[in-house]
Write a protein that holds these residues in place. Structure first.
Motif, mmCIF file in Angstrom:
data_model
loop_
_atom_site.group_PDB
_atom_site.id
_atom_site.type_symbol
_atom_site.label_atom_id
_atom_site.label_comp_id
_atom_site.label_asym_id
_atom_site.label_seq_id
_atom_site.Cartn_x
_atom_site.Cartn_y
_atom_site.Cartn_z
ATOM 1 N N LYS A 105 -2.072 66.703 26.887
ATOM 2 C CA LYS A 105 -2.630 65.477 26.316
ATOM 3 C C LYS A 105 -3.437 65.766 25.045
ATOM 4 O O LYS A 105 -4.138 66.781 24.958
ATOM 5 C CB LYS A 105 -3.525 64.780 27.342
ATOM 6 N N ASP B 114 -6.894 49.910 31.543
ATOM 7 C CA ASP B 114 -5.593 50.467 31.183
ATOM 8 C C ASP B 114 -4.926 49.633 30.104
ATOM 9 O O ASP B 114 -5.400 48.558 29.731
ATOM 10 C CB ASP B 114 -4.689 50.571 32.411
ATOM 11 N N GLU C 204 3.794 58.491 35.834
ATOM 12 C CA GLU C 204 2.937 58.803 36.981
ATOM 13 C C GLU C 204 2.162 60.095 36.758
ATOM 14 O O GLU C 204 1.041 60.243 37.261
ATOM 15 C CB GLU C 204 3.780 58.884 38.252
ATOM 16 N N ALA C 205 2.739 61.036 35.976
ATOM 17 C CA ALA C 205 2.008 62.262 35.643
ATOM 18 C C ALA C 205 0.819 61.967 34.738
ATOM 19 O O ALA C 205 -0.113 62.763 34.648
ATOM 20 C CB ALA C 205 2.947 63.265 34.970
ATOM 21 N N HIS C 206 0.839 60.807 34.064
ATOM 22 C CA HIS C 206 -0.292 60.344 33.246
ATOM 23 C C HIS C 206 -1.236 59.442 34.045
ATOM 24 O O HIS C 206 -2.084 58.756 33.468
ATOM 25 C CB HIS C 206 0.222 59.560 32.027
ATOM 26 N N SER C 207 -1.041 59.407 35.406
ATOM 27 C CA SER C 207 -1.838 58.523 36.284
ATOM 28 C C SER C 207 -1.567 57.056 35.973
ATOM 29 O O SER C 207 -2.437 56.188 36.151
ATOM 30 C CB SER C 207 -3.341 58.814 36.150
ATOM 31 N N GLY C 208 -0.351 56.769 35.492
ATOM 32 C CA GLY C 208 0.033 55.396 35.205
ATOM 33 C C GLY C 208 1.025 54.864 36.230
ATOM 34 O O GLY C 208 1.236 55.455 37.289
ATOM 35 N N LYS C 209 1.633 53.748 35.902
ATOM 36 C CA LYS C 209 2.541 53.082 36.830
ATOM 37 C C LYS C 209 3.690 52.464 36.036
ATOM 38 O O LYS C 209 3.478 51.902 34.954
ATOM 39 C CB LYS C 209 1.781 51.996 37.605
ATOM 40 N N PRO D 63 -3.706 54.828 31.557
ATOM 41 C CA PRO D 63 -5.169 54.688 31.556
ATOM 42 C C PRO D 63 -5.707 54.607 30.135
ATOM 43 O O PRO D 63 -5.261 55.340 29.243
ATOM 44 C CB PRO D 63 -5.651 55.962 32.267
ATOM 45 N N ALA E 236 -8.202 57.921 29.733
ATOM 46 C CA ALA E 236 -7.834 59.140 30.449
ATOM 47 C C ALA E 236 -8.221 60.374 29.648
ATOM 48 O O ALA E 236 -8.148 60.387 28.423
ATOM 49 C CB ALA E 236 -6.336 59.150 30.723
#
Length: 682
Positions: A528, A605, A655-660, A678, A681
């Motif tokens: 990131k 987000d 999902e690896a970025h804590s997203g959906k 996010p 993030a």
């Protein structure tokens, strides 16, 4: 005259009290005898809640209470109540459900005086003083019902007599006595009393016989020497033995078959010895088949409390025995199935107490025998200690504790390197009620190893393919650039076909490598840094513009989309998400269609959308849209090329970025894909 007046007054008082006492004694006899006819097993099943209505136990008890009123018109109400937390609650009564006097199970008897609590304190039957409640003014007969294996009073059986008619009888008798005393007919008064008492006793006896004859149970009375004094057969019975075969004969001489004789004799002697109620079961083998009975034995006592005989009520329990046999068979079948299963199985009740644990469960978890079958919390503690990441299963268990009707599935890794598939489902009965939960634990270590080997093979194969493909690409570009020999028109066309096919092969190889990295966790690192997401979206638009031009699809960037949007992300991978989603939207749009790209910033987000008005996704196939290699049926006919890996990879990246990543789609009208990242993030 004074002496006669004193004697007359004394006699009138005696008449008044004795009539009331006789009425009380008769009522107590009827109450006690009637209480013995109540089926103890059915009483155990009454819980004092509204759900009791309609059950076999409740309807059976209610029918018996109603029959009491039909047999003795002096009784206005018959009911059973219990005590919980210092309050009284109705279990069943004799009134029909549509009666305004009906008391449903679980209704509190708030007006009850202290006398109604007394049977629970001293275990003695009693006749109350006239009491007023919402239904009127009554004199009640209260008979405690004790458990077969305990001295504790669990319920009280009650009969209500109208207070007015109860006292009227005493008034009538006392008035008659006063007239006789006034006429100095003391002798006649004495004779009248004797005759009157005999008539009433016979009337009470006749009412009792009528009541017993109306029952569906076998009732017999024995004296202390175990000689039959009364014998009442149910109206419908398979026994068909005349009462004269029993009355006046000793229990030892009536010819009971040996097994039944031994069981009954032991129970009779026990009640004679202890004075406590006894319950037991016995069976009779008849030509028509075996009959099972449950017998309840209680003491008959005189006014002084001395045991003068025994009352026995035998109830046919064939249906219950059949149900128990069927239940045992089903349990044996379930246990056999569970023991032959390759899964470890654990079933718990609503209080999380284990009710079924198979042998395989202990083998899967390598659980020591003392820990198996203990309370669910203890086993859960041991299970969590064996997991590499216990929070995965802990979250699953906590969630299911709050959502008892849900199913769940998760894969967990043990500290010894094994993998288990954990599936859980609620235990729902035929009445649609939840009775607990069942868990299945399957060792999937072998499958995981195969998947890992497969992924490693794909990774190696993809790397080996990528090198020659890159070489082909370089040579084709060299030839097309006229760096060596200028090709003619036909050669250029061939070279362009080679280049197009090579690009598709390279994309497939790159997708396979991404999938391999996702599944093995190797080289799928998210690096990131602060990146302008707006630039990524514009770059994806430019890359897919030739495809859009070829299909005459207009791609629109929403007006409210920010010109610059900085997020802490892996730019290359999020750019890949934009490219995959935008490429799909254009590819599956109709010629001349429209694709919109938008963005909405929330508190925590940022949500992006790519919307098309193309072919949409069939509803029945929407649950599989993020699976590897899956392509919907209508997608296969719309565009023949495609690997079915793009959405799988895009979802993993988000999902690896804590997203959906999710979508909304209607077949034939179009699809909108959304993904959120996010806002802050790190």
């Amino acid at each position: 005259m004074v002496t006669l007046g004193i004697l007359g007054a004394a006699y009138l008082n005696y008449t008044w009290t004795s009539v009331l006492k006789e009425a009380s004694d008769r009522a107590l006899l009827i109450g006690k005898t009637s209480a013995t006819t109540l089926n103890g097993e059915m009483l155990k099943q009454l819980r004092g809640i509204s759900d009791d209505v309609g059950t076999v136990a409740y309807e059976s008890i209610k029918t018996r209470l109603t029959n009491l009123l039909d047999a003795d018109t002096n009784i206005r109400f018959a009911y059973i109540y219990t005590q919980r937390n210092g309050k009284l609650y109705f279990l069943a009564d004799s009134e029909p459900a549509n009666s305004e006097d009906y008391s449903p199970p679980g209704q509190e008897y708030a007006e009850a005086s202290a006398e109604y609590f007394q049977p629970f304190i001293d275990g003695q039957a009693l006749v109350t003083q006239p009491t007023t409640d919402r239904w009127g003014r009554w004199v009640s007969v209260l008979v405690p019902i004790k458990g077969a294996d305990t001295d504790k009073v669990k319920e009280v059986f009650a009969l209500d007599y109208p207070a007015a008619s109860w006292v009227n009888e005493a008034i009538v008798n006392t008035t008659q006595a006063g007239i006789i005393v006034g006429a100095l007919l003391l002798l006649l008064l004495t004779l009248y009393k004797i005759v009157d008492t005999g008539i009433k006793a016979r009337a009470a006896e006749n009412r009792l016989k009528s009541l017993l004859s109306s029952m569906n149970d076998l009732v017999f009375v024995l004296d202390r020497d175990l000689v039959f004094r009364e014998y009442y057969q149910p109206r419908t019975t398979e026994l068909l033995v005349p009462p004269e075969n029993f009355i006046g004969k000793s229990f030892d001489k009536v010819g009971f078959p040996k097994p039944a004789y031994t069981i009954l004799k032991k129970a009779l002697l026990q009640t004679l010895r202890t004075g406590e109620p006894t319950a037991t079961e016995y069976n009779l083998d008849l030509p028509a088949g075996r009959l099972w009975f449950e017998v309840h034995i209680t003491s008959l006592v005189d006014g002084g409390g001395k045991t003068i005989g025994l009352t026995c009520v035998a109830h046919n329990i064939n249906k219950r025995k059949l149900a128990e046999e069927q239940s045992r068979f089903k349990t044996m079948l379930l246990e056999a199935q569970s023991e032959s299963s390759i899964d470890g199985i654990l079933a718990v009740d609503a209080e999380r107490n284990p009710i079924l644990v198979n042998k395989r469960f202990g083998e899967v978890w390598k659980m020591p025998l003392p820990a198996i079958g203990k309370r669910d919390a203890k086993m859960l503690e041991y299970i969590l200690s064996q997991l590499k990441t216990p929070e995965v299963l802990e979250v699953q268990v906590d969630h299911l504790g709050k959502h008892a009707d849900e199913k769940s599935r998760a894969a967990v890794e043990l500290i010894d390197g094994r993998y288990l598939d954990v599936y859980s489902s609620p235990l729902v009965g035929e009445d649609k009620k939840n009775y607990g939960r069942i868990w299945f634990f399957r060792d999937i270590t072998r499958e995981k190893e195969i998947d890992k080997t497969k992924s490693e093979f794909v990774s190696v194969a993809s790397h080996q393919l990528k090198t020659p493909l890159a070489g082909i690409k370089w040579v084709v570009e060299l030839l097309l650039g006229s760096k060596i020999v200028k090709p003619d028109v036909k050669q250029i066309e061939y070279l362009q076909d080679i280049q197009s096919s090579n690009e598709k092969m390279l994309k497939l190889v790159n997708d396979l490598l991404d999938v391999s990295h996702i599944e093995t966790g190797r080289k799928f690192n998210i690096e990131k840094k602060e990146t302008d997401v707006a630039e990524l979206a514009i770059a994806a638009l430019k890359a897919n513009q030739p495809l859009a031009d070829g299909k005459k699809v207009s791609v629109i960037l929403c007006k409210d989309a920010p010109q610059k949007l900085l997020l802490n992300i892996d730019g290359d991978k999020i750019g890949q998400v934009f490219n995959n989603l935008l490429n799909n939207a254009i590819k599956y749009s109709k010629d001349g269609g429209q694709v919109e790209v938008g963005c909405k910033r929330g508190k925590n987000d940022v949500t992006f959308l790519i919307k098309d008005n193309g072919i949409g996704i069939p509803e029945k196939q929407q649950s599989k849209i993020f699976e590897k290699f899956f392509r919907a049926d209508n997608a296969l006919t719309q565009a023949t090329d495609g690997t079915g890996l793009g959405l799988y990879i895009a979802k993993a990246i988000v999902e690896a970025h804590s997203g959906k990543l999710w979508f909304e789609s209607v077949e034939g009208k179009g699809t909108t894909f959304f993904f959120s990242l996010p806002a802050n993030a790190k």
